[in-house]
Design a protein around this motif. Structure first.
Motif, PDB file in Angstrom:
ATOM      1  N   SER A   7       8.257  -4.536   7.847  1.00  0.00           N
ATOM      2  CA  SER A   7       7.751  -5.008   6.558  1.00  0.00           C
ATOM      3  C   SER A   7       6.323  -5.525   6.690  1.00  0.00           C
ATOM      4  CB  SER A   7       8.653  -6.120   6.027  1.00  0.00           C
ATOM      5  OG  SER A   7       8.587  -7.256   6.884  1.00  0.00           O
ATOM      6  N   LEU A   8       5.710  -5.797   5.536  1.00  0.00           N
ATOM      7  CA  LEU A   8       4.366  -6.356   5.520  1.00  0.00           C
ATOM      8  C   LEU A   8       4.332  -7.737   6.162  1.00  0.00           C
ATOM      9  CD1 LEU A   8       3.201  -5.303   1.931  1.00  0.00           C
ATOM     10  CD2 LEU A   8       2.425  -4.358   4.113  1.00  0.00           C
ATOM     11  N   MET A   9       5.382  -8.528   5.962  1.00  0.00           N
ATOM     12  CA  MET A   9       5.402  -9.852   6.575  1.00  0.00           C
ATOM     13  C   MET A   9       5.502  -9.751   8.092  1.00  0.00           C
ATOM     14  SD  MET A   9       5.099 -13.059   6.196  1.00  0.00           S
ATOM     15  CE  MET A   9       5.431 -13.584   4.516  1.00  0.00           C
ATOM     16  N   GLN A  10       6.246  -8.776   8.586  1.00  0.00           N
ATOM     17  CA  GLN A  10       6.309  -8.604  10.024  1.00  0.00           C
ATOM     18  C   GLN A  10       4.945  -8.186  10.579  1.00  0.00           C
ATOM     19  OE1 GLN A  10       8.343  -5.227  11.956  1.00  0.00           O
ATOM     20  NE2 GLN A  10       9.628  -6.740  13.001  1.00  0.00           N
ATOM     21  N   GLU A  11       4.220  -7.347   9.853  1.00  0.00           N
ATOM     22  CA  GLU A  11       2.870  -6.981  10.268  1.00  0.00           C
ATOM     23  C   GLU A  11       1.964  -8.206  10.318  1.00  0.00           C
ATOM     24  OE1 GLU A  11       1.107  -3.920   7.966  1.00  0.00           O
ATOM     25  OE2 GLU A  11       2.499  -2.347   8.625  1.00  0.00           O
ATOM     26  N   TRP A  12       2.070  -9.043   9.281  1.00  0.00           N
ATOM     27  CA  TRP A  12       1.272 -10.285   9.261  1.00  0.00           C
ATOM     28  C   TRP A  12       1.566 -11.112  10.512  1.00  0.00           C
ATOM     29  CZ3 TRP A  12      -2.330 -12.994   6.339  1.00  0.00           C
ATOM     30  CH2 TRP A  12      -2.449 -14.359   6.635  1.00  0.00           C
ATOM     31  N   ASN A  13       2.827 -11.283  10.839  1.00  0.00           N
ATOM     32  CA  ASN A  13       3.189 -12.090  12.005  1.00  0.00           C
ATOM     33  C   ASN A  13       2.637 -11.495  13.292  1.00  0.00           C
ATOM     34  OD1 ASN A  13       4.556 -13.935  10.450  1.00  0.00           O
ATOM     35  ND2 ASN A  13       6.599 -13.138  10.904  1.00  0.00           N
ATOM     36  N   HIS A  14       2.593 -10.165  13.365  1.00  0.00           N
ATOM     37  CA  HIS A  14       2.104  -9.521  14.569  1.00  0.00           C
ATOM     38  C   HIS A  14       0.611  -9.772  14.758  1.00  0.00           C
ATOM     39  CE1 HIS A  14       2.283  -6.558  17.843  1.00  0.00           C
ATOM     40  NE2 HIS A  14       1.081  -6.171  17.429  1.00  0.00           N
ATOM     41  N   VAL A  15      -0.130  -9.750  13.658  1.00  0.00           N
ATOM     42  CA  VAL A  15      -1.582  -9.930  13.736  1.00  0.00           C
ATOM     43  C   VAL A  15      -1.960 -11.406  13.812  1.00  0.00           C
ATOM     44  CG1 VAL A  15      -3.772  -9.543  12.542  1.00  0.00           C
ATOM     45  CG2 VAL A  15      -2.017  -7.758  12.562  1.00  0.00           C
ATOM     46  N   HIS A  16      -1.331 -12.236  12.969  1.00  0.00           N
ATOM     47  CA  HIS A  16      -1.671 -13.663  12.886  1.00  0.00           C
ATOM     48  C   HIS A  16      -0.639 -14.477  13.666  1.00  0.00           C
ATOM     49  CE1 HIS A  16      -4.705 -12.800   9.824  1.00  0.00           C
ATOM     50  NE2 HIS A  16      -3.820 -12.007   9.271  1.00  0.00           N
ATOM     51  N   ARG A  17      -0.731 -14.401  14.965  1.00  0.00           N
ATOM     52  CA  ARG A  17       0.273 -15.069  15.793  1.00  0.00           C
ATOM     53  C   ARG A  17       0.201 -16.595  15.694  1.00  0.00           C
ATOM     54  NH1 ARG A  17       2.539 -11.235  19.291  1.00  0.00           N
ATOM     55  NH2 ARG A  17       1.401  -9.261  19.318  1.00  0.00           N
ATOM     56  N   ASP A  18      -0.957 -17.125  15.336  1.00  0.00           N
ATOM     57  CA  ASP A  18      -1.090 -18.574  15.193  1.00  0.00           C
ATOM     58  C   ASP A  18      -0.700 -19.048  13.800  1.00  0.00           C
ATOM     59  OD1 ASP A  18      -3.196 -17.298  13.976  1.00  0.00           O
ATOM     60  OD2 ASP A  18      -4.643 -18.909  14.372  1.00  0.00           O
ATOM     61  N   ALA A  19      -0.357 -18.127  12.909  1.00  0.00           N
ATOM     62  CA  ALA A  19       0.050 -18.492  11.549  1.00  0.00           C
ATOM     63  C   ALA A  19       1.227 -17.643  11.116  1.00  0.00           C
ATOM     64  CB  ALA A  19      -1.122 -18.314  10.587  1.00  0.00           C
ATOM     65  N   GLY A  20       2.127 -17.367  12.056  1.00  0.00           N
ATOM     66  CA  GLY A  20       3.297 -16.562  11.754  1.00  0.00           C
ATOM     67  C   GLY A  20       4.294 -17.297  10.886  1.00  0.00           C
TER      68      GLY A  20
ATOM     69  N   THR B 217       0.824  -1.219   0.000  1.00  0.00           N
ATOM     70  CA  THR B 217       0.000   0.000   0.000  1.00  0.00           C
ATOM     71  C   THR B 217       0.851   1.260   0.000  1.00  0.00           C
ATOM     72  OG1 THR B 217      -0.111  -0.056   2.417  1.00  0.00           O
ATOM     73  CG2 THR B 217      -1.877  -1.168   1.218  1.00  0.00           C
ATOM     74  N   SER B 218       2.163   1.087   0.071  1.00  0.00           N
ATOM     75  CA  SER B 218       3.067   2.223   0.094  1.00  0.00           C
ATOM     76  C   SER B 218       4.377   1.822  -0.573  1.00  0.00           C
ATOM     77  CB  SER B 218       3.329   2.670   1.535  1.00  0.00           C
ATOM     78  OG  SER B 218       4.395   3.606   1.589  1.00  0.00           O
ATOM     79  N   PRO B 219       4.962   2.704  -1.383  1.00  0.00           N
ATOM     80  CA  PRO B 219       6.243   2.370  -2.028  1.00  0.00           C
ATOM     81  C   PRO B 219       7.366   2.114  -1.035  1.00  0.00           C
ATOM     82  CG  PRO B 219       5.224   4.285  -3.057  1.00  0.00           C
ATOM     83  CD  PRO B 219       4.453   4.020  -1.802  1.00  0.00           C
ATOM     84  N   SER B 220       7.225   2.632   0.180  1.00  0.00           N
ATOM     85  CA  SER B 220       8.294   2.509   1.165  1.00  0.00           C
ATOM     86  C   SER B 220       8.213   1.215   1.973  1.00  0.00           C
ATOM     87  CB  SER B 220       8.259   3.700   2.130  1.00  0.00           C
ATOM     88  OG  SER B 220       7.033   3.723   2.840  1.00  0.00           O
ATOM     89  N   LYS B 221       7.148   0.449   1.790  1.00  0.00           N
ATOM     90  CA  LYS B 221       6.989  -0.777   2.583  1.00  0.00           C
ATOM     91  C   LYS B 221       6.810  -1.968   1.660  1.00  0.00           C
ATOM     92  CE  LYS B 221       4.961  -0.671   6.474  1.00  0.00           C
ATOM     93  NZ  LYS B 221       3.977  -0.576   7.596  1.00  0.00           N
ATOM     94  N   GLY B 222       7.792  -2.880   1.682  1.00  0.00           N
ATOM     95  CA  GLY B 222       7.738  -4.060   0.845  1.00  0.00           C
ATOM     96  C   GLY B 222       7.310  -5.287   1.625  1.00  0.00           C
ATOM     97  N   PHE B 223       7.355  -6.433   0.948  1.00  0.00           N
ATOM     98  CA  PHE B 223       6.995  -7.687   1.618  1.00  0.00           C
ATOM     99  C   PHE B 223       7.996  -8.031   2.714  1.00  0.00           C
ATOM    100  CE2 PHE B 223       5.318  -8.623  -2.837  1.00  0.00           C
ATOM    101  CZ  PHE B 223       4.054  -8.131  -2.538  1.00  0.00           C
ATOM    102  N   GLY B 224       9.266  -7.694   2.501  1.00  0.00           N
ATOM    103  CA  GLY B 224      10.275  -7.880   3.545  1.00  0.00           C
ATOM    104  C   GLY B 224      10.716  -9.307   3.751  1.00  0.00           C
ATOM    105  N   ILE B 225      10.742 -10.107   2.667  1.00  0.00           N
ATOM    106  CA  ILE B 225      11.118 -11.513   2.776  1.00  0.00           C
ATOM    107  C   ILE B 225      12.464 -11.735   2.093  1.00  0.00           C
ATOM    108  CG2 ILE B 225      10.412 -13.885   2.324  1.00  0.00           C
ATOM    109  CD1 ILE B 225       7.568 -12.747   1.816  1.00  0.00           C
ATOM    110  N   ALA B 226      13.476 -12.092   2.853  1.00  0.00           N
ATOM    111  CA  ALA B 226      14.771 -12.479   2.281  1.00  0.00           C
ATOM    112  C   ALA B 226      14.751 -13.989   2.098  1.00  0.00           C
ATOM    113  CB  ALA B 226      15.911 -12.063   3.200  1.00  0.00           C
ATOM    114  N   HIS B 227      14.993 -14.442   0.888  1.00  0.00           N
ATOM    115  CA  HIS B 227      14.839 -15.869   0.594  1.00  0.00           C
ATOM    116  C   HIS B 227      15.980 -16.369  -0.285  1.00  0.00           C
ATOM    117  CE1 HIS B 227      13.529 -14.709  -3.462  1.00  0.00           C
ATOM    118  NE2 HIS B 227      12.780 -13.789  -2.881  1.00  0.00           N
ATOM    119  N   SER B 228      16.128 -17.679  -0.337  1.00  0.00           N
ATOM    120  CA  SER B 228      17.108 -18.318  -1.209  1.00  0.00           C
ATOM    121  C   SER B 228      16.439 -19.499  -1.898  1.00  0.00           C
ATOM    122  CB  SER B 228      18.335 -18.782  -0.407  1.00  0.00           C
ATOM    123  OG  SER B 228      17.957 -19.698   0.603  1.00  0.00           O
TER     124      SER B 228
END
Length: 321
Positions: A111-124, A58-69
């Protein structure tokens, strides 16, 4: 219905009220745009859990925030005993079996993923989890491309730390085909489990590994470094585990995978302390008499230096979305 057909059981988390969601707002103070009142459907199968995560920018300054390999490359490196040692050639990667997945290594603050984890503690979502589908796409190249978009629906997989593997001897195949440790260096004290040191290509355990890979059950593949906690009805005594492995024609082994260096930050300190209290153990052959003391593993100082060197190189294989 599809989950039941695939051998998964379905669990639904408790829905959050609007008031609860507001009380658990992200610490940044920004209004969360996640659908925090919707319960998360979880599927649990044989040693693996899956659930869906939905993120929208929803904002250019906030991404998904997932570092992956590349999850397949990590799997192949581990199979070859080269985890963290360098890149795998395209030819080797293309000819090797492995899960089409992205391994999550880090989640960025704010990041957006950190927000998800904060709200969905049972599905972090945590480092060490796998992304196996993005917006319906399931190949590594397609998933990476989708992660460059504005909205994603992720299918997350988490491999259970413990799982069961069964090996069965026959007249044609009688060798277990792996070595393990049961003693601390310089000590005659036995530990309660057996640390797998090496898996041989001609043994029964490798046959089971290959069978699970052909079925796509990569989360049930045993690697060196994992531990055997129990054999049939025996557990907690390494000597008895050895006797079961040597004498029983059919053995159900409970395997424990150890935390990697990519484990969640809140668990990392405790796991490192636990490993510090359990130094490397001596080598032992599962299908032969006990190895002499001279066959002990290298001292802990060398293992620590090697792990530090691998950790320093790990960022080379990491991409952030």
């Amino acid at each position: 219905e599809k989950a039941a057909a695939d051998g998964f059981t379905v669990e639904v988390g408790e829905p959050k009220s609007v008031a609860q969601a507001e009380d658990e707002a992200p610490p940044s103070g920004e209004e969360s745009r996640l659908e925090d009142a919707v319960p998360i459907l979880k599927m649990e199968g044989d040693g693996c859990n899956m659930w869906m995560v939905t993120l929208r920018k929803t904002s250019p300054s906030k991404g998904f925030g997932i570092a992956h390999s590349n999850g397949k490359a990590e799997f192949v490196r581990r199979r070859l005993g080269q985890l963290g040692e360098g890149t795998i050639s395209k030819e080797v990667l293309a000819s090797s079996a492995g899960p089409e997945s992205l391994m999550i290594r880090r989640i960025r603050d704010g990041s957006l993923m950190q927000e998800w984890n904060h709200v969905h503690r049972d599905a972090g979502v945590a480092p060490g989890d796998f992304i196996v589908e993005v917006n319906g796409k399931s190949t590594i190249e397609e998933m990476i491309a989708e992660l460059r978009g504005e909205a994603v629906e992720l299918r997350i997989a988490r491999w259970n730390r413990r799982f069961i593997v069964t090996i069965e001897r026959s007249a044609e195949h009688s060798k277990l085909g792996f070595t393990f440790s049961q003693r601390a260096p310089g000590s005659k004290r036995r530990t309660g489990d057996l640390k797998i040191k090496d898996i041989r290509p001609e043994g029964l355990l490798e046959r089971v590994n290959r069978d699970n890979m052909e079925k796509g059950l990569f989360h049930l593949v045993v690697f060196p470094g994992m531990s055997i906690e129990a054999c049939n009805a025996e557990e907690g005594d390494a000597g008895r585990l050895v006797q079961v492995l040597k004498t029983q024609p059919r053995v159900h082994m409970r395997i424990r995978r150890e935390p990697d260096v990519i484990e969640p930050a809140e668990q990392k300190g405790a796991a490192m302390a636990e490993r510090a209290e359990q130094p490397p153990l001596a080598s032992h052959n599962a299908s032969a008499p006990e190895a002499p003391e001279a066959a002990e593993a290298q001292p802990a100082e060398e293992d620590t230096e090697a792990r530090a060197s691998k950790k320093a190189r790990k960022d080379k294989f990491c991409t952030t979305s």
